[in-house]
Design a protein around this motif. Structure first.
Motif: not given
Lengths: 170, 809
Positions: B27-53
């Protein structure tokens, strides 16, 4: 740790009626007794590394199977003359610094360990308030043995005094 | 089972904490790396994994709350929500609440989800801000995709978020939804067909496989069958009319223990179904006869046909929980009806084989599926099966090993920190013991064991070094908490601050990392509060509007240097001088550029509240910071230039358990001096000793260096040897010599504490056991020098200029 101490205490309670074992040692011409439960082992002094600047009570540190353990000379707090050239090599009692905690030990230098003896609690008489000189505070009782008195060492008291001497330090 | 549940919970908490950290970082990096798809995916995946877990261990409240965060991220991901500072703040606050919920659960005092935050998250979901894609496209695309194939998507919470987006691919083909309508029929005839065909054949392999449990002979048959099945299905699919949407064939063989892990496999298909039209065909060939059936084992594998416009990377999310030990192969249908493998970050992992045959490892798990396609995997498993007594196991293990080599290299286990420390201590002792034994090599009668002794020495040293390495962790573990901290501090102070981090991969002793957190927070807070100017001030001073704090880690000789640097106003030397003179720390008239001046900020209580002005408030409790660094056998230095900024530099040992030392002798005693404290050794033989300001000094290459005699300090009587050695160390920026009798070599010492009773003795930082079994004390030169200065000062009535300033202890 606490549990262990409690266990020990419980054990001691149970032993109250029965006899208890004491390590009997000599120091500066007096006989002393110390509960065997607190003594891990008795060593002959090999090499002691001096610690310059530490209080005079601290003889130095030794290597006890890979652990550095301090060794104190009780003669100084007890106000006994220090024999610079002892006739025979003194022994070191390795004593648990806290009852029931076998991971921290301290060495106490004594002239000679003579025996391990059993005494029943009734044999331990209260110590006199006076008459033992500087040793008085460290004695918590007397045991009559072979026409002489053994001084029962209050080892916790010894350690707390040693710690305060060290705190004043250097 | 209760204990197993607890264990899973424990595992969840640990995993959750890690995921929360990566979520925060993301999330911290999100602002700076707006266009960085891979980063966004990684962040999303953290939330997704947490939800699933969380859902997996039955923590519904956490899963639900996480879902809110995930949904917002998903929306950002699809481009229908532009990231701004407010959104990030909301997400960060939600993350914090989530962390509190997790910790609450861990402490058995659950905290409910925050309604307030959930509402703010929900508002983000419905907010109209849609920067990139025209909003009208995705909706039409989504509905037609669903109704046609079998069951309508479960209106599960994620579906709302997931169905809405789908921007990029849709763009070029808004009219396509219509042609999609005819799509459903083709897959339908395709899939039903193959099952009946393989069925009869499947029966045979099944039976033979049972025998194969002993002999591993069934392999050849299985492939034949599967190939047939494929051929059947492929032409059928090819015959289907050209579709607008790409068609994927997904082979999915979950690990045999997937059910034991509590994964709901149906959820996988539900999620797939949300992505597009889905046909699923189960392969039940691997199901053994009832006698051999293990109800906790997953025998099924599936072949799915998915017609979707979403990018294949999305499949990663679906298979997130099963990819670890399962095998998944994705192929995209080409124009000519053939299939080409698709690689995604996650699905690439299990693929040990070259791209040419990606779906092959798919089936690696159980004998039957592996058969699925070409030769390589079958031939690979067959020999393995043959050599194992238990063919099933034999076949399974090598296959998985081959399938997930990349995953293996990331394999980590958690260990108890205390046990690790104990192990390091024991390894150190072992090394010392084996050192001691080396004396035997000089004993003639022990000669036959010479080689063994040598091996013992080598192995025990390796063990020691390896265990020491285990304690090392990257500084990132420390640094990663600061972006958030700086952001919060910046918000609070109304300053604009950018945090740069350099060298976060540098490794340091775990204990050091743990204990550096507070000192560094202290310095960063100081930098934000006092050093960095407001944007207006900065602009007025001709500096960039945004202040910068830089954290740097790197090696410096055998130490690690950590630097906290700001580009703020720098230390106000005049003020420090005034204060220092006031307090009698430095003589009046000391010039502001005197090197001792900056050192004053480390004086205990030097900077008091009255000094926290808008000009300079540095030094608040800096003595505490310095003391904590010293306790780690490190040093803290400061560099500052007015108007340009200030840098605090921590210099720390790599590890606390071990030091490189110099063995010295004085008056019959042997001591270890940490090599890091010694800059140079010079022979003191012919050098003339002089007195300067009442202190003994020697001249070393033209520089007058005050010296301390260890003999004198230790009160050792007798005459020193004619030729003493001088260890040159640096104390408060000044060179000081310590005279010792002799140098006896270098040692690597495992440090032991001297015990509580001796803590008062600052001059010794510990003790170590030398190779001959004797105990040697470790000298702390810095403390020694301080000590001798204090002693000297006590002798002198009037302090000489500069002396007091150095006796900072």
């Amino acid at each position: 740790m606490i549990d262990l101490t409690a266990d020990d205490a419980a054990e001691r309670d149970r032993d109250r009626d029965r006899a208890q074992s004491y390590v009997v040692f000599r120091l500066g011409g007096e006989g002393y007794a110390l509960e065997v439960l607190r003594v891990q082992e008795v060593l002959d002094v090999l090499a002691i590394t001096e610690v310059p600047g530490a209080s005079r009570c601290l003889l130095g540190v030794i290597n006890l199977r890979g652990h550095v353990v301090p060794v104190y000379d009780l003669r100084i707090p007890f106000g006994l003359p220090v024999d610079a050239k002892p006739a025979r090599a003194p022994s070191v009692l390795i004593v648990e610094t806290e009852a029931g905690n076998d991971s921290e030990v301290t060495g106490l230098l004594v002239d000679r360990v003579s025996d391990v003896l059993e005494f029943s609690p009734e044999q331990v008489q209260p110590s006199p308030q006076l008459g033992l000189g500087k040793t008085t505070p460290f004695v918590r009782g007397l045991i009559r043995h072979q026409d002489a008195f053994l001084l029962v060492l209050d080892v916790d008291r010894v350690f707390s005094v040693l710690a305060s001497i060290n705190g004043e330090g250097v | 089972m209760g204990s197993a549940d607890d264990r899973f919970r424990e595992m969840f908490y640990e995993e959750a904490r890690e995921l929360l950290i990566s979520l925060e970082e993301g999330l911290m990096e999100l602002e700076r790396r707006q266009g960085d798809r891979a980063h966004l995916d990684k962040t999303f995946r953290a939330a997704h994994s947490l939800k699933g877990a969380a859902a997996m261990v039955g923590l519904g409240a956490i899963a639900e709350f996480t879902h809110g965060i995930e949904a917002v991220l998903e929306r950002i991901r699809t481009g229908s929500l532009a990231v701004d500072s407010d959104i990030i703040t909301t997400l960060l606050e939600s993350r914090d609440h989530l962390a509190a919920m997790v910790e609450g659960e861990a402490a058995s005092s659950p905290i409910p989800g925050s309604g307030h935050l959930s509402q703010r998250l929900a508002e983000l979901l419905t907010s109209p801000s849609t920067p990139k894609p025209p909003p009208d496209e995705p909706p039409p695309a989504a509905p037609p995709a669903h109704p046609s194939p079998s069951p309508a998507p479960v209106p599960a919470p994620p579906s709302a978020a997931k169905a809405a987006p789908r921007p990029e691919p849709t763009k070029p083909e808004p009219p396509k939804p219509a042609p999609t309508a005819p799509t459903p029929p083709p897959p339908e005839p395709v899939t039903p067909e193959p099952p009946p065909e393989p069925e009869p054949k499947a029966a045979k392999p099944k039976r033979s496989r049972r025998k194969a449990a002993g002999e591993g002979a069934s392999k050849p048959k299985a492939p034949a069958r599967m190939k047939g099945a494929e051929r059947k299905s492929m032409p059928a699919e090819a015959s289907a009319p050209d579709e607008a949407k790409p068609l994927y064939r997904i082979r999915f063989a979950p690990g045999p223990d997937v059910l034991k892990r509590g994964v709901n496999l149906l959820g996988v298909f539900d999620e797939l179904r949300e992505l597009g039209e889905l046909e699923v065909r189960a392969d039940a060939d691997a199901v053994p006869p009832l006698d051999d059936f293990d109800p906790e084992r997953c025998y099924l594998s599936w072949t799915c046909t998915l017609r979707t416009e979403v990018e294949p990377e999305r499949l990663d999310d679906v298979f997130l929980f099963v990819a670890e030990d399962g095998a998944i192969g994705v192929e995209r249908r080409l124009a000519d009806g053939g299939f080409e493998p698709v690689e995604t970050p996650l699905l690439k992992l299990p693929r040990g084989t070259p791209v040419s045959s990606p779906p092959t490892p798919v089936s690696a798990h159980r004998p039957p599926p592996p058969a699925s396609s070409d030769g390589p995997p079958a031939s690979a498993t067959a020999p393995a099966a043959a050599d194992g007594a238990a063919a099933t196991n034999g076949a399974k293990r090598p296959a998985t090993a081959a399938a997930a080599p990349t995953a293996r290299t990331h394999g980590r286990i958690r260990v108890d920190a205390q046990q690790l420390d104990d192990l390091v201590g024991l390894a150190g002792e072992l090394a010392v013991i084996s050192d001691n034994l080396q004396g035997l090599r000089e004993v003639r009668s022990a000669a036959p064991w010479g080689a063994t002794l040598e091996s013992l020495l080598r192995v025990s040293r390796e063990i020691r070094d390896t265990t020491l390495d285990l304690r090392m962790v990257p500084v990132d573990e420390l640094f990663s908490r600061f972006p958030r901290f700086v952001r919060d501090q910046a918000d609070r102070s109304g300053k604009e601050i950018e945090l740069r981090i350099v060298g976060q991969e540098t490794k340091l002793d775990r204990t050091i990392i743990e204990r550096l957190g507070d000192p560094m927070i202290h310095l960063i807070r100081n930098a934000v509060d006092h050093a960095l100017e407001t944007p207006e001030e900065r602009l007025a001073a001709g500096k960039p509007r945004v202040g910068r704090i830089t954290l740097t880690a790197g090696h410096e000789g055998d130490r690690v240097a950590l630097k906290v640097e700001d580009d703020g106003r720098g230390l106000d030397r005049d003020r420090i001088v005034r204060k220092g003179v006031e307090r009698g720390l430095i003589p009046p008239g000391t010039p502001a550029d005197d090197p001792r001046v900056v050192g004053l900020i480390f004086e205990p209580g030097f900077s008091t509240r009255d000094q926290v002005s808008d000009m300079s408030g540095r030094g608040v409790g800096l003595d505490v910071v310095r003391d904590s660094v010293r306790a780690l056998r490190g040093s803290l230095a400061v560099e500052s230039s007015p108007g340009k900024g200030t840098a605090f530099i921590f210099r720390l040992p790599l590890t606390l358990a071990l030091i490189d030392g110099l063995l010295i002798e004085t008056g019959g005693g042997r001591y270890v001096v940490p090599l890091a404290q010694v800059e140079e050794c010079v022979a003191l033989g012919g050098i003339q000793t002089a007195l300067s300001a009442g202190r003994p000094c020697v001249t070393v290459r033209g520089e007058l260096v005050p010296t301390i005699s260890l003999r004198r300090l230790f009160g050792i009587e007798g005459t020193p040897p004619a030729r003493q050695e001088l260890l040159l160390t640096r104390h408060s920026g000044q060179r000081v010599g310590v005279a010792v009798d002799r140098l006896s070599g270098r040692v690597q010492a495992v440090i032991q504490s001297l015990g509580e009773g001796l803590h008062g003795l600052g001059r010794f930082s510990g003790a170590t056991i030398l190779g001959d079994g004797s105990v040697s004390l470790i000298l702390d030169l810095a403390a020694l020098v301080s000590e001798s200065r204090i002693a000297e000062n006590n002798l002198r009535s009037t302090p000489t200029a500069g002396v007091r300033a150095e006796t900072v202890r």
